[in-house]
Motif scaffolding. Structure first.
Motif, PDB file in Angstrom:
ATOM      1  N   PRO B 116      62.951 -24.672  99.381  1.00 39.05           N
ATOM      2  CA  PRO B 116      63.437 -23.590  98.512  1.00 39.05           C
ATOM      3  C   PRO B 116      62.432 -22.451  98.418  1.00 39.05           C
ATOM      4  CG  PRO B 116      63.425 -25.707  97.370  1.00 39.05           C
ATOM      5  CD  PRO B 116      62.681 -25.896  98.637  1.00 39.05           C
ATOM      6  N   GLY B 117      62.947 -21.291  98.120  1.00 35.24           N
ATOM      7  CA  GLY B 117      62.073 -20.125  98.027  1.00 35.24           C
ATOM      8  C   GLY B 117      61.363 -20.038  96.687  1.00 35.24           C
ATOM      9  N   GLU B 118      60.444 -19.077  96.603  1.00 29.54           N
ATOM     10  CA  GLU B 118      59.720 -18.851  95.350  1.00 29.54           C
ATOM     11  C   GLU B 118      60.703 -18.275  94.314  1.00 29.54           C
ATOM     12  OE1 GLU B 118      56.532 -19.499  94.773  1.00 29.54           O
ATOM     13  OE2 GLU B 118      56.000 -20.094  96.814  1.00 29.54           O
ATOM     14  N   ALA B 119      60.431 -18.567  93.038  1.00 30.05           N
ATOM     15  CA  ALA B 119      61.350 -18.137  91.981  1.00 30.05           C
ATOM     16  C   ALA B 119      61.440 -16.611  91.868  1.00 30.05           C
ATOM     17  CB  ALA B 119      60.902 -18.728  90.652  1.00 30.05           C
ATOM     18  N   ASN B 120      60.386 -15.927  92.292  1.00 31.58           N
ATOM     19  CA  ASN B 120      60.401 -14.465  92.140  1.00 31.58           C
ATOM     20  C   ASN B 120      61.072 -13.744  93.312  1.00 31.58           C
ATOM     21  OD1 ASN B 120      58.462 -15.120  93.943  1.00 31.58           O
ATOM     22  ND2 ASN B 120      56.854 -13.844  93.082  1.00 31.58           N
ATOM     23  N   MET B 121      61.531 -14.486  94.300  1.00 34.53           N
ATOM     24  CA  MET B 121      62.187 -13.859  95.452  1.00 34.53           C
ATOM     25  C   MET B 121      63.704 -13.763  95.204  1.00 34.53           C
ATOM     26  SD  MET B 121      59.746 -13.170  97.396  1.00 34.53           S
ATOM     27  CE  MET B 121      60.187 -12.868  99.073  1.00 34.53           C
ATOM     28  N   PRO B 122      64.351 -12.749  95.810  1.00 39.00           N
ATOM     29  CA  PRO B 122      65.794 -12.590  95.571  1.00 39.00           C
ATOM     30  C   PRO B 122      66.623 -13.735  96.169  1.00 39.00           C
ATOM     31  CG  PRO B 122      64.999 -10.979  97.157  1.00 39.00           C
ATOM     32  CD  PRO B 122      63.790 -11.675  96.649  1.00 39.00           C
ATOM     33  N   VAL B 123      67.715 -14.060  95.466  1.00 43.01           N
ATOM     34  CA  VAL B 123      68.614 -15.117  95.944  1.00 43.01           C
ATOM     35  C   VAL B 123      69.448 -14.558  97.096  1.00 43.01           C
ATOM     36  CG1 VAL B 123      70.564 -16.582  95.288  1.00 43.01           C
ATOM     37  CG2 VAL B 123      68.733 -16.156  93.654  1.00 43.01           C
ATOM     38  N   LEU B 124      69.637 -15.363  98.144  1.00 44.83           N
ATOM     39  CA  LEU B 124      70.418 -14.906  99.297  1.00 44.83           C
ATOM     40  C   LEU B 124      71.915 -15.010  99.009  1.00 44.83           C
ATOM     41  CD1 LEU B 124      68.604 -16.412 102.400  1.00 44.83           C
ATOM     42  CD2 LEU B 124      68.529 -14.072 101.577  1.00 44.83           C
ATOM     43  N   ALA B 125      72.654 -14.003  99.421  1.00 46.19           N
ATOM     44  CA  ALA B 125      74.113 -14.022  99.217  1.00 46.19           C
ATOM     45  C   ALA B 125      74.758 -14.941 100.248  1.00 46.19           C
ATOM     46  CB  ALA B 125      74.660 -12.620  99.384  1.00 46.19           C
ATOM     47  N   SER B 126      75.980 -15.373  99.948  1.00 42.61           N
ATOM     48  CA  SER B 126      76.702 -16.214 100.899  1.00 42.61           C
ATOM     49  C   SER B 126      76.862 -15.440 102.214  1.00 42.61           C
ATOM     50  CB  SER B 126      78.069 -16.569 100.322  1.00 42.61           C
ATOM     51  OG  SER B 126      78.755 -17.393 101.216  1.00 42.61           O
ATOM     52  N   GLY B 127      76.688 -16.126 103.342  1.00 41.13           N
ATOM     53  CA  GLY B 127      76.799 -15.488 104.645  1.00 41.13           C
ATOM     54  C   GLY B 127      75.458 -15.014 105.183  1.00 41.13           C
ATOM     55  N   SER B 128      74.393 -15.164 104.382  1.00 40.74           N
ATOM     56  CA  SER B 128      73.070 -14.670 104.813  1.00 40.74           C
ATOM     57  C   SER B 128      72.448 -15.571 105.880  1.00 40.74           C
ATOM     58  CB  SER B 128      72.116 -14.611 103.627  1.00 40.74           C
ATOM     59  OG  SER B 128      72.595 -13.756 102.661  1.00 40.74           O
ATOM     60  N   TYR B 129      71.426 -15.026 106.476  1.00 34.40           N
ATOM     61  CA  TYR B 129      70.668 -15.763 107.486  1.00 34.40           C
ATOM     62  C   TYR B 129      69.449 -16.380 106.818  1.00 34.40           C
ATOM     63  CZ  TYR B 129      67.957 -16.651 111.708  1.00 34.40           C
ATOM     64  OH  TYR B 129      67.233 -17.259 112.691  1.00 34.40           O
ATOM     65  N   VAL B 130      69.204 -17.668 107.091  1.00 30.08           N
ATOM     66  CA  VAL B 130      68.034 -18.354 106.522  1.00 30.08           C
ATOM     67  C   VAL B 130      67.062 -18.623 107.664  1.00 30.08           C
ATOM     68  CG1 VAL B 130      67.244 -20.409 105.281  1.00 30.08           C
ATOM     69  CG2 VAL B 130      69.492 -19.467 104.780  1.00 30.08           C
ATOM     70  N   TRP B 131      65.782 -18.346 107.404  1.00 33.68           N
ATOM     71  CA  TRP B 131      64.784 -18.581 108.458  1.00 33.68           C
ATOM     72  C   TRP B 131      64.698 -20.064 108.776  1.00 33.68           C
ATOM     73  CZ3 TRP B 131      63.762 -14.171 110.444  1.00 33.68           C
ATOM     74  CH2 TRP B 131      63.613 -13.041 109.656  1.00 33.68           C
ATOM     75  N   SER B 132      64.597 -20.387 110.059  1.00 30.15           N
ATOM     76  CA  SER B 132      64.366 -21.791 110.418  1.00 30.15           C
ATOM     77  C   SER B 132      62.892 -21.950 110.771  1.00 30.15           C
ATOM     78  CB  SER B 132      65.235 -22.189 111.610  1.00 30.15           C
ATOM     79  OG  SER B 132      64.640 -21.751 112.800  1.00 30.15           O
ATOM     80  N   GLU B 133      62.470 -23.190 110.866  1.00 29.72           N
ATOM     81  CA  GLU B 133      61.061 -23.456 111.191  1.00 29.72           C
ATOM     82  C   GLU B 133      60.707 -22.976 112.599  1.00 29.72           C
ATOM     83  OE1 GLU B 133      60.222 -27.653 111.495  1.00 29.72           O
ATOM     84  OE2 GLU B 133      62.255 -28.069 112.189  1.00 29.72           O
ATOM     85  N   ASP B 134      61.742 -22.726 113.433  1.00 30.11           N
ATOM     86  CA  ASP B 134      61.479 -22.297 114.806  1.00 30.11           C
ATOM     87  C   ASP B 134      61.252 -20.797 114.916  1.00 30.11           C
ATOM     88  OD1 ASP B 134      61.800 -24.872 115.511  1.00 30.11           O
ATOM     89  OD2 ASP B 134      63.778 -24.671 116.423  1.00 30.11           O
ATOM     90  N   THR B 135      61.588 -20.061 113.873  1.00 33.53           N
ATOM     91  CA  THR B 135      61.428 -18.606 113.946  1.00 33.53           C
ATOM     92  C   THR B 135      60.009 -18.211 113.549  1.00 33.53           C
ATOM     93  OG1 THR B 135      62.154 -18.348 111.671  1.00 33.53           O
ATOM     94  CG2 THR B 135      63.857 -18.199 113.359  1.00 33.53           C
ATOM     95  N   VAL B 136      59.608 -17.024 114.000  1.00 34.83           N
ATOM     96  CA  VAL B 136      58.249 -16.559 113.711  1.00 34.83           C
ATOM     97  C   VAL B 136      58.053 -16.426 112.193  1.00 34.83           C
ATOM     98  CG1 VAL B 136      56.626 -14.662 114.048  1.00 34.83           C
ATOM     99  CG2 VAL B 136      58.131 -15.369 115.908  1.00 34.83           C
ATOM    100  N   GLU B 137      59.047 -15.835 111.530  1.00 32.58           N
ATOM    101  CA  GLU B 137      58.934 -15.631 110.086  1.00 32.58           C
ATOM    102  C   GLU B 137      58.917 -16.978 109.349  1.00 32.58           C
ATOM    103  OE1 GLU B 137      58.106 -13.184 108.441  1.00 32.58           O
ATOM    104  OE2 GLU B 137      58.686 -13.656 106.389  1.00 32.58           O
TER     105      GLU B 137
END
Lengths: 307, 319
Positions: B116-137
């Motif tokens: 899960p992300g940090e509490a101070n980061m924005p919540v992703l809307a439905s349909g968003s892209y989530v970073w995977s462990e394979d991506t640079v980010e």
């Protein structure tokens, strides 16, 4: 007649809607499972000494158990929240919750649950210096556990009686009670209970000037806590061992264990315990003339106190 | 001309309606359990490899199921695009810096884990892209978290290795006994012809059947919710035990006054592991497992054993 047939349609629709509304509740098994998941999270935080977060998750578990009227789960969660309050020294909050838990357990005829609540009430009485009342409660809890053939609970009651006898200086009775508790916990393979009983036995030997036996039992307690990854217990054991070595004048070993305890407490974020460890380390280093090393710990203590 | 129901038609009609209502109620109840009526949030992620990813696979946060994989396919740029859903109640944990990882325990169900992300980061809307462990980010976010959490652990492991090397050079009979036991255990695990290896392979295929509800055994177990749970619980037990062995270095490297009891502890763990293996080899294990599940569903009180000594009561749990 056609009119009659038509009037049946809204009735049937009403029944269907009613049944659908009844069936939208999650199945009991799934809800109970969810409650246990929250309870597991609560235990995880409890073992780390984070009572506030633990209470939060126990309350979540309680909500789910309440939603399906799982009385056993409700009583257990109320007891666990009360235990957290006791650890935080909020005895009145604990008593209030325990009275609710006792009522549920009385209604369900859960002897072991009643025993658990009495044990916790005895802990509160002990903390408030009411040893006679505490012993009375523990004796009652022992009988309730015996009624339920709950050996683990019986051992807990005995161990806690032993702990009160220690406070009263009744070492013979303490030895008997703790020894019985150890045997029962061993048979039940209850490592958490064994850790506490070994620790108490060590303490008894320390009080009766049998240092070699004391350290043996303290180390056994440490091993039991490590076995079940009870971080709070490990921290407590390391501190007890350090104190033992400090009291016997073995400052190098005392230093070693205080440092280990401080490391555990730093990770657990238990600031007050950590401050206590750092103060002890500084004292020992000061008495040994190790000024350079002492400065490092003094700096750490200052940072901790926000100076 | 008025239309009349005969008595028999009324009776038949009543029972037909009743049966229909029961069917509807059952469908609704099943649907509720399967979360058909619950709002789902859709997300997408990409992995370099599709190994161990399948449709219907669980998506978890901290071990709790929070959704499932809906589709997996190979993109034109040869990446694996995974579309997954998260239940409404957990959707707010999916934030801008959330990362999704593949988890393949040695034994047990494979799943995707969302960090899960940090509490101070924005919540992703439905349909968003989530970073995977394979991506640079994704790697960057994970490494930042690792940097924050792990350096002390790495140092401790190095210290433990150092201690272990020292202890290995010591002529300590107990240590040798323990090492022989560990060797035996891993021999059991790695022996391809051995019973244990075959048993584990069987377990793997059984759980796959359970997951996919294929074949008569799969369906039977899938239908019995509690047995299914217990199978995965036993798998988890085995995982925990193997994790214990990974921590062996720490136990072995403990300071010298504790070596004796540490050795006893390790021996006990080994014995318990062997015991569990033999229990699994027993053909009636599923039955006993079912009883254990009932127990697992029961709430349990915190241990109430008081211990003397230690810190002053006012220092105990306050932060």
């Amino acid at each position: 007649m056609k009119k009659n047939a038509l009037t049946r349609i809204p009735v049937i629709l009403a029944i269907v809607l009613f049944m659908m509304s009844c069936s939208t509740d999650e199945p009991t098994v799934a809800v109970k499972k969810k409650a246990r998941s929250f309870e597991e999270l609560a235990f995880e935080n409890y073992r780390r000494g984070d009572m506030e977060t633990s209470i939060y998750y126990f309350e979540k578990a309680l909500e789910w158990d309440q939603s399906v009227n799982n009385l056993q789960g409700m009583a257990s969660n109320l007891h666990n929240i009360a235990r957290c309050y006791v650890n935080l020294g909020l005895y009145e909050n604990a008593r209030k919750l325990l009275s609710e838990a006792v009522e549920i357990n009385n209604n369900t005829g859960n002897s072991s649950g009643r025993g658990d609540n009495l044990v916790l009430l005895a802990t509160i009485s002990t903390a408030q210096g009411e040893y006679a009342a505490a012993l009375d409660l523990l004796q009652k809890s022992y009988d309730l556990y015996a009624e339920d053939k709950n050996k683990k609970g019986m051992a807990t009651a005995l161990n806690n009686m032993g702990s009160i006898y220690l406070k009263q200086g009744k070492y013979e009775q303490a030895l008997q009670a703790i020894d019985d508790a150890i045997s029962m916990h061993r048979k039940e393979k209850n490592h958490a209970g064994l850790a506490a009983a070994y620790n108490n036995m060590g303490y008894l030997y320390e009080l009766t000037d049998r240092g070699d036996r004391a350290i043996e039992f303290y180390l056994r307690a440490l091993e039991e806590d490590k076995f079940i990854e009870n971080s709070l217990g490990i921290s407590s054991n390391l501190h007890t061992i350090a104190e033992f070595y400090k009291n016997t004048g073995d400052f190098e070993n005392a230093l070693f264990y205080y440092k280990r305890a401080s490391e555990v407490n730093r990770r657990l974020n238990l600031t007050n315990r950590l401050k206590d460890d750092l103060n002890n380390i500084i004292d020992i280093l000061s008495s040994r003339g190790r000024e350079e090393e002492k400065k490092i710990y003094e700096k750490a203590l200052r940072e901790l106190e926000g100076v | 001309m008025s239309f009349k129901f005969k008595h028999l038609e009324k009776v038949v009609g009543f029972f037909l309606t009743l049966a229909l209502l029961i069917v509807i109620a059952v469908i609704v109840m099943i649907g509720r359990e399967q979360r058909w009526f619950e709002k789902q949030y859709n997300y997408t992620t990409k992995f370099n490899s599709g190994e161990n990813i399948s449709t219907g696979m669980q998506v978890r946060i901290k071990g709790i199921q929070t959704g499932e994989v809906k589709s997996v396919y190979l993109t034109e740029d040869n990446l694996i695009e995974v579309k997954f859903q998260v239940f409404q109640e957990y959707a707010e944990r999916i934030r801008k810096d959330s990362v999704i990882k593949k988890r393949s325990p040695l034994i047990g169900t494979k799943y995707l884990e969302i960090i899960p992300g940090e509490a101070n980061m924005p919540v992703l809307a439905s349909g968003s892209y989530v970073w995977s462990e394979d991506t640079v980010e994704g790697k960057r976010i994970l490494s930042v978290r690792l940097r924050e959490e792990r350096p002390e652990q790495i140092q401790r492991i190095l210290d433990n290795v150092e201690h272990m090397t020292y202890k290995l050079s010591d002529d300590d009979e107990k240590l040798m006994i323990t090492l022989v036991k560990i060797q035996q255990f891993f021999d059991m695990l790695t022996d391809e012809e051995g019973d244990l290896s075959q048993m584990l392979a069987n377990l793997e295929s059984i759980t796959q059947s359970i997951d996919e509800a294929e074949g008569s055994i799969g369906r039977m177990i899938y239908d019995d919710y509690e047995i299914y749970n217990q199978v995965t619980a036993i798998m988890q037990n085995l995982n925990d035990m193997i994790a214990n062995f990974e921590e062996l270095s720490q136990v072995l490297a403990d300071s010298s006054p504790e070596v004796k009891s540490a050795m006893e502890n390790v021996n006990r763990t080994m014995d318990e592991a062997m015991g569990l293996m033999s229990t699994l080899q027993n053909s009636v294990w599923l039955r006993s497992a079912s009883k254990k599940t009932e127990k697992a569903m029961k709430a349990s009180p915190i241990e109430g054993d008081v211990r003397e000594g230690g810190y002053a009561p006012d220092l105990e749990y306050t932060r």
